[in-house]
Design an enzyme around this catalytic site. Structure first.
Site, mmCIF file in Angstrom:
data_model
loop_
_atom_site.group_PDB
_atom_site.id
_atom_site.type_symbol
_atom_site.label_atom_id
_atom_site.label_comp_id
_atom_site.label_asym_id
_atom_site.label_seq_id
_atom_site.Cartn_x
_atom_site.Cartn_y
_atom_site.Cartn_z
ATOM 1 N N CYS A 1 0.848 -1.203 0.000
ATOM 2 C CA CYS A 1 0.000 0.000 0.000
ATOM 3 C C CYS A 1 0.882 1.251 0.000
ATOM 4 C CB CYS A 1 -0.862 0.002 1.253
ATOM 5 S SG CYS A 1 -1.829 -1.500 1.421
ATOM 6 N N ARG B 1 2.421 1.551 -8.230
ATOM 7 C CA ARG B 1 2.630 0.331 -7.423
ATOM 8 C C ARG B 1 1.445 -0.607 -7.516
ATOM 9 N NH1 ARG B 1 5.534 2.688 -2.320
ATOM 10 N NH2 ARG B 1 4.760 0.855 -1.282
ATOM 11 N N TRP C 1 -3.647 -1.890 -1.404
ATOM 12 C CA TRP C 1 -3.493 -3.102 -2.200
ATOM 13 C C TRP C 1 -4.016 -4.198 -1.290
ATOM 14 C CZ3 TRP C 1 -1.001 -7.809 -3.188
ATOM 15 C CH2 TRP C 1 -0.978 -8.187 -4.536
ATOM 16 N N ASN D 1 -0.033 0.057 6.205
ATOM 17 C CA ASN D 1 0.533 -0.850 5.204
ATOM 18 C C ASN D 1 1.103 -2.013 5.976
ATOM 19 O OD1 ASN D 1 1.632 -2.024 2.973
ATOM 20 N ND2 ASN D 1 3.442 -0.713 2.958
ATOM 21 N N GLY D 2 0.639 -3.254 5.660
ATOM 22 C CA GLY D 2 1.163 -4.421 6.369
ATOM 23 C C GLY D 2 0.032 -5.356 6.751
ATOM 24 N N GLU E 1 11.871 -22.712 -15.813
ATOM 25 C CA GLU E 1 11.606 -21.313 -15.462
ATOM 26 C C GLU E 1 12.769 -20.417 -15.883
ATOM 27 O OE1 GLU E 1 9.217 -19.578 -14.790
ATOM 28 O OE2 GLU E 1 10.036 -17.770 -13.890
ATOM 29 N N LYS F 1 12.464 -17.228 -18.448
ATOM 30 C CA LYS F 1 12.924 -15.877 -18.108
ATOM 31 C C LYS F 1 13.827 -15.327 -19.207
ATOM 32 C CE LYS F 1 10.608 -14.669 -15.282
ATOM 33 N NZ LYS F 1 9.676 -15.692 -15.417
ATOM 34 N N GLU G 1 11.755 -14.624 -22.478
ATOM 35 C CA GLU G 1 10.722 -13.584 -22.518
ATOM 36 C C GLU G 1 11.270 -12.173 -22.342
ATOM 37 O OE1 GLU G 1 7.673 -13.653 -19.559
ATOM 38 O OE2 GLU G 1 8.964 -14.572 -18.078
ATOM 39 N N HIS H 1 18.721 -38.015 -24.934
ATOM 40 C CA HIS H 1 17.685 -38.460 -25.888
ATOM 41 C C HIS H 1 17.448 -37.398 -26.961
ATOM 42 C CE1 HIS H 1 16.818 -41.858 -23.284
ATOM 43 N NE2 HIS H 1 16.844 -41.017 -22.273
ATOM 44 N N LYS I 1 1.268 -8.358 -18.932
ATOM 45 C CA LYS I 1 1.444 -8.828 -17.551
ATOM 46 C C LYS I 1 0.364 -9.829 -17.198
ATOM 47 C CE LYS I 1 3.151 -9.337 -13.534
ATOM 48 N NZ LYS I 1 4.312 -10.247 -13.435
#
Ligand code: AGP
Length: 608
Positions: A2, A27, A74, A100-101, A481, A485, A488, A504, A603
């Site tokens: 937040c 944010r 948020w 915030n938290g 992964e 990364k 992309e 193989h 996104k």
């Protein structure tokens, strides 16, 4: 995460606070609000949605007063609604605060306060704090805040005002960033320097356990016993744009570097050390219902699908429950075997991925129970599943997913604990997993200290036209992964493979030009992967290896190594993926790519 802004000084406060909040819009948030203290007392306005909705609500009315606090929320506890938006006030409406938290003991405190007659208007943990301060208020806001915070467990960054003290703003920090901005005849409080750069670059960063008492002419920093604390004044030398990224060059790097905190936030309040178990209130499934489940389907896309593969290994190994991993785009159109004893778990950072949402709906149509492992509170998937685990990783702005991935693995480990302790895990085994999880945030920070080494290795491979990533066991999905990364964000073709599969086919690709990245921590299959490294070296391949501190065998074979601390096998991916995130990032930067917004990507893929 937040956004918090507070102002007290010689100018009208509401427009200044709203403008400062807009500096924090990047944010990500889902509601906003402000409280202003002036001659007429306290005025509060808040609204779900963008700041523009709040401005419409204000309809040009500038709330009069030279003391104000504002917030962009948020959501973590409670959906994004007007009622849940901050600021929250006490029963009298004379005390307002923004937070915030996460307040972990909010439930207990709320019950205690309600029993004493306090009336709540929201479902948030934050509102509890407003009433707690009211309980302790007897003329000094500073003392009331200090007394209230001593009863709070969890993370907070707060700013508090009272209509009874119109020239005083109290702020405090434990676990969530907060700073004091120093002006001429005015002072600020903010969660992020980006909010204040138009007004001041002179700031004092609060540390955990510290409070700030701020007036137009000055500020005092104390501990919760109101003992003075000496603090230096820092000069923020970022430009506006850089400030939005916390001083980092890209959101992706900021989010990679945030992982000690994001992992900590995913774990916060969920570990039961003595019981060797996890507390997952959001599952909304009783032990009996969990025991009725005879099969789990994990469904996701992209990076989240890689996390699902790791979850499959964890749940089958430690909870002894059959698991299948399905691409959501495949699951939704084939004729899957799903019934009321199947638990379908959707993994999604955004909670809006169209294929994953469709897979959830298909699973529900077939009678399955559904869970979501989601980062964005109140997102479509989070609203449509029967229960779930929020990541609490904070907004992930960079298109390439990084901190959400490591938090997904942590959330899956918590779920595995929950299932495992109902079935096959002993309390001692559970405690070992809990201990390993508790060490993770510091171990993640350890790995991040190797960023400069990774950057040097990336320099040697920045022009390589392709790459092969190899791993086994829990680190096979990490190889996938790492390859994703690199693909992309740097547009370099890369492939992830189970290391044993190389013979193989892919081994035909090996030559002195092909970079081969081995994800090879000390785990149950380490010796097997050593032989794979030999196979690559025998064909003059160039090997980059992620290994455990103290490794000798692979360290002597590889051309480059990056070390990670030791942990239990199921958690090695949280550490081994970080060098790969950094490797892809530094190569993309060297190739001049748009790291935060790579070409062709979004996104959140909200279309098929
Ligand atoms: C990951 O870096 C990519 N941006 C992409 O694969 C992403 O993981 C995928 O689109 C799923 O997104 P979700 O987690 O928000 O559902």
């Amino acid at each position: 995460m937040c956004g918090i802004v507070g102002y007290v000084g010689r100018r009208e406060a509401s427009a200044l606070v709203l403008e400062a909040l807009k500096r924090l819009e990047y944010r990500g948030y889902d509601s906003a609000g402000l409280a202003v203290v002036g001659g007429g007392g306290m005025a509060v306005e808040k609204a779900a949605g963008r700041i523009s909705v709040l401005e419409q609500r204000l309809d040009g009315r500038a709330l009069q007063g030279r003391l104000a606090i504002g917030h962009t929320r948020w959501a973590t506890h409670g959906m994004p609604t007007d009622a849940n938006a901050h600021p929250h006030v006490d029963c009298s409406g004379a005390i307002a605060l923004v937070h915030n938290g996460i307040i972990e003991n909010a439930g207990v405190l709320r019950d205690r306060l309600a029993a004493r007659g306090h009336r709540f208007k929201s479902e948030t943990d934050t509102e509890v704090l407003a009433h707690l301060i009211e309980e302790h208020y007897s003329g000094s806001l500073e003392l009331a805040v200090a007394a209230a915070l001593k009863q709070v467990e969890g993370a907070y960054g707060i700013a508090v005002v009272s209509a009874r003290e119109p020239e005083l703003l109290v702020a405090a920090r434990h676990g969530s960033p907060l700073l004091v901005g120093i002006g001429e005849g005015e002072h600020w409080v903010a969660s992020d320097a980006a909010a204040l750069l138009r007004h001041t670059r002179n700031v004092v960063y609060l540390d955990d356990g510290e409070m700030a008492v701020v007036t137009p002419s000055g500020h005092r920093i104390t501990d919760l016993d109101t003992e003075p604390v000496q603090k230096a004044i820092s000069i923020v030398d970022w430009d506006d744009e850089a400030a939005e990224r916390g001083g980092y060059r890209h959101f992706m790097l900021k989010e990679i570097m945030e992982q000690p905190d994001s992992v900590r936030m995913t774990l916060r309040g969920r570990l039961l050390q003595d019981e060797g178990n996890a507390r997952l209130g959001g599952l909304r499934l009783s032990d009996e219902e969990l025991l009725e489940i005879d099969r789990i389907v994990l469904t996701a896309c992209g990076t989240s699908w890689h996390a699902a593969l790791i979850g499959e290994y964890m749940l089958e190994e430690l909870a002894r429950i059959p698991v299948e991993v399905e691409y959501a785009s495949e699951f939704r159109y084939r004729n899957p075997l799903v019934d009321e004893r199947t638990l379908v778990i959707a993994i999604s950072q955004s909670g809006e991925t169209a294929d994953t949402l469709a897979a959830v709906r298909e699973a529900k149509r077939r009678g399955a129970r559904t869970l979501g492992i989601v980062n964005v509170v109140g997102s479509s998937i989070a609203r449509e599943v029967d229960g779930g685990i929020y990541l609490h990783a904070g907004p992930e702005i960079g298109v390439a997913s990084t901190k959400a991935f490591t938090s997904q693995i942590v959330a899956l480990a918590l779920l595995t604990l929950r299932f495992g302790r109902l079935r096959s895990l002993s309390v001692l085994q559970g405690r070992e997993i809990v201990r390993a999880l508790m060490k993770l945030p510091e171990q993640v920070a350890e790995v991040l200290k190797r960023a400069a080494e990774v950057e040097q290795i990336a320099a040697a491979f920045a022009r390589a036209p392709n790459a092969l990533y190899l791993g086994r066991g829990y680190n096979f999905p990490v190889a996938l992964e790492g390859a994703l990364k690199l693909k992309e964000i740097s547009y370099v073709h890369a492939e992830g493979y189970p290391a044993a599969e190389m013979k193989h086919g892919p081994i035909a690709l090996i030559d002195e030009l092909m970079p081969v990245v081995f994800v090879a921590p000390q785990d149950a299959v380490y010796q097997k992967i050593v032989s794979n490294v030999h196979e690559v070296k025998a064909r003059k391949g160039r090997v980059i290896a992620v290994v455990t501190e103290g490794d000798r065998e692979i360290a002597e074979l590889a051309d480059y190594i990056i070390t990670i601390p030791p942990t239990i096998d199921p958690l090695t991916p949280v550490l081994s993926v970080i060098p790969l995130q950094l490797f892809a990032y530094y190569i993309a930067v060297r190739r001049g790519c748009d790291v935060d917004k790579p070409r062709n990507l979004a996104k959140s893929v909200t279309v098929e």
